[in-house]
Write an enzyme that holds these catalytic residues in place. Sequence first.
Site, PDB file in Angstrom:
ATOM      1  N   SER A   1      -1.511  -8.599 -11.103  1.00 20.29           N
ATOM      2  CA  SER A   1      -0.068  -8.769 -10.876  1.00 20.29           C
ATOM      3  C   SER A   1       0.179  -9.998 -10.013  1.00 20.29           C
ATOM      4  O   SER A   1      -0.677 -10.890  -9.940  1.00 20.29           O
ATOM      5  CB  SER A   1       0.501  -7.500 -10.216  1.00 20.29           C
ATOM      6  OG  SER A   1       1.906  -7.558 -10.212  1.00 20.29           O
ATOM      7  N   ASN A   2       1.318 -10.083  -9.359  1.00 21.85           N
ATOM      8  CA  ASN A   2       1.612 -11.212  -8.467  1.00 21.85           C
ATOM      9  C   ASN A   2       2.492 -10.735  -7.318  1.00 21.85           C
ATOM     10  O   ASN A   2       2.772  -9.536  -7.204  1.00 21.85           O
ATOM     11  CB  ASN A   2       2.267 -12.354  -9.249  1.00 21.85           C
ATOM     12  CG  ASN A   2       3.535 -11.879  -9.927  1.00 21.85           C
ATOM     13  OD1 ASN A   2       4.493 -11.483  -9.273  1.00 21.85           O
ATOM     14  ND2 ASN A   2       3.523 -11.864 -11.265  1.00 21.85           N
ATOM     15  N   PHE A   3       2.935 -11.664  -6.486  1.00 22.44           N
ATOM     16  CA  PHE A   3       3.579 -11.291  -5.216  1.00 22.44           C
ATOM     17  C   PHE A   3       5.097 -11.112  -5.311  1.00 22.44           C
ATOM     18  O   PHE A   3       5.764 -10.975  -4.292  1.00 22.44           O
ATOM     19  CB  PHE A   3       3.278 -12.349  -4.146  1.00 22.44           C
ATOM     20  CG  PHE A   3       1.814 -12.457  -3.814  1.00 22.44           C
ATOM     21  CD1 PHE A   3       1.180 -11.433  -3.129  1.00 22.44           C
ATOM     22  CD2 PHE A   3       1.077 -13.568  -4.189  1.00 22.44           C
ATOM     23  CE1 PHE A   3      -0.166 -11.513  -2.812  1.00 22.44           C
ATOM     24  CE2 PHE A   3      -0.264 -13.669  -3.881  1.00 22.44           C
ATOM     25  CZ  PHE A   3      -0.900 -12.634  -3.201  1.00 22.44           C
TER      26      PHE A   3
END
Length: 406
Positions: free
Chosen positions: A215-217
């Site tokens: 995923s990412n932030f």
Amino acid sequence: MSVLKGKHIVLGITGGIAAYKSASLLRLFVRAGAEVQVVMTPSAREFITPVTLSALSGKPVVSEFFTANTGEWHSHVDLGLWADAMVIAPATACTIAKMANGVADNMLVTTYLSAREPVFVAPAMDLDMMAHPSTLRNLDLLRSYGNHVIEPAEGELASHLVGKGRMEEPEGIFRYLEEYFERRVAVENSPLKGRKVLITGGPTVERIDPVRFISNFSTGKMAFAMADEAARRGAEVTVVAGPTVAVPADSRVRVVRVESALEMLDACRREFPASDVAVMCAAVADYRVANPASAKIKREGHEPPHLELVANPDIAATLGAEKRPGQILVGFALETDNGPANAMGKMERKNLDMVVLNSLADKGAGFSTDTNRVSIFRRGVVEPLVFPLKPKTEVAADILNVIETL
Ligand code: PMT
């Protein structure tokens, strides 16, 4: 002509050294064509005389519940109904505490408690009082009631070589109110009223196995700020959001929850045909695991797994290809370098009408912060619109202002 012309303003003055500045603030309001009713606390009279203020406002100053010699009753409820705004400047720690806790032992706090209009508070006290946890908590309480707390900008404090607690200058308070009412006029006349707005937000989550993912932030803060602002302008807003802790503040915003890029694409294709505007703010994972495991991948006795990745579909480009004339499609570009060229490239490739560029090279911009710094590129216009670092709520308003001009 000032947007404050004809506005009714209750100016509350409390007992602090900065009370002398209220006369300048009052003069600015009167010059702009506003009608001002001054309400003072008893201790404010030790710092500035009611005579000065009534001469400037052209109205008797109210400071008691009734006038001693005539017995005339001053109705705080009527004042609240009359006013378009209440400004308390300076606001001492004591008055702030009373306002936060509903201690209605004077005319000013009583008027505040009856106020239906927006309330603006300009704190003024010494550094230690301002830093005390009780003051900070009381100011947070005021903000949570929807009041506006006006303080000098951090940079300004540094350049004046004075600390926190100094009252914002009268010009700054005046400008804050002007901007507030200008925004309100813009919102009331927004072309987005009654329009359907689709926004994607947050990250997508691509499973490796039932417990792990890629995923990412992204937190969804930028997307929900835009959703709230669009709803405030009267749009019917749907956010297709990946997993986020953040939620929209405005209960009118509809949220469709998804997990992966494929789910986000499905939801967007369902929503897009009925949408007038779509803003692609989500940080979509570009790759997913080709064959996610159905049971937890074990560490003991196993070599580290090699994950085979496949490309996710490009949601913005898919909608760009399906776009009807009249629909507006806006993308974001999150870059670390070469921002403008990459943003323009994305506009072309994805058939976007506008791209909002934000860069991880800018401090306070991009993922998870409450602020952002954006440049906006429009199709067919060479020069981008460049904005300074601002809270995401204000960035959202800037972006929607530009969308309204397309
Ligand atoms: O959520 P926050 O923590 O508040 O952070 C906000 C943000 C940094 C996520 C936001 O401001 C932002 O920049 N969003 C876009 C992030 C991104 O993925 O940018 P990109 O340059 O990789 O993608 C370009 C555009 O294509 C974006 O509109 C993106 O939504 C879209 N896209 C990308 C890949 C893909 N597979 N499908 C897409 O639709």
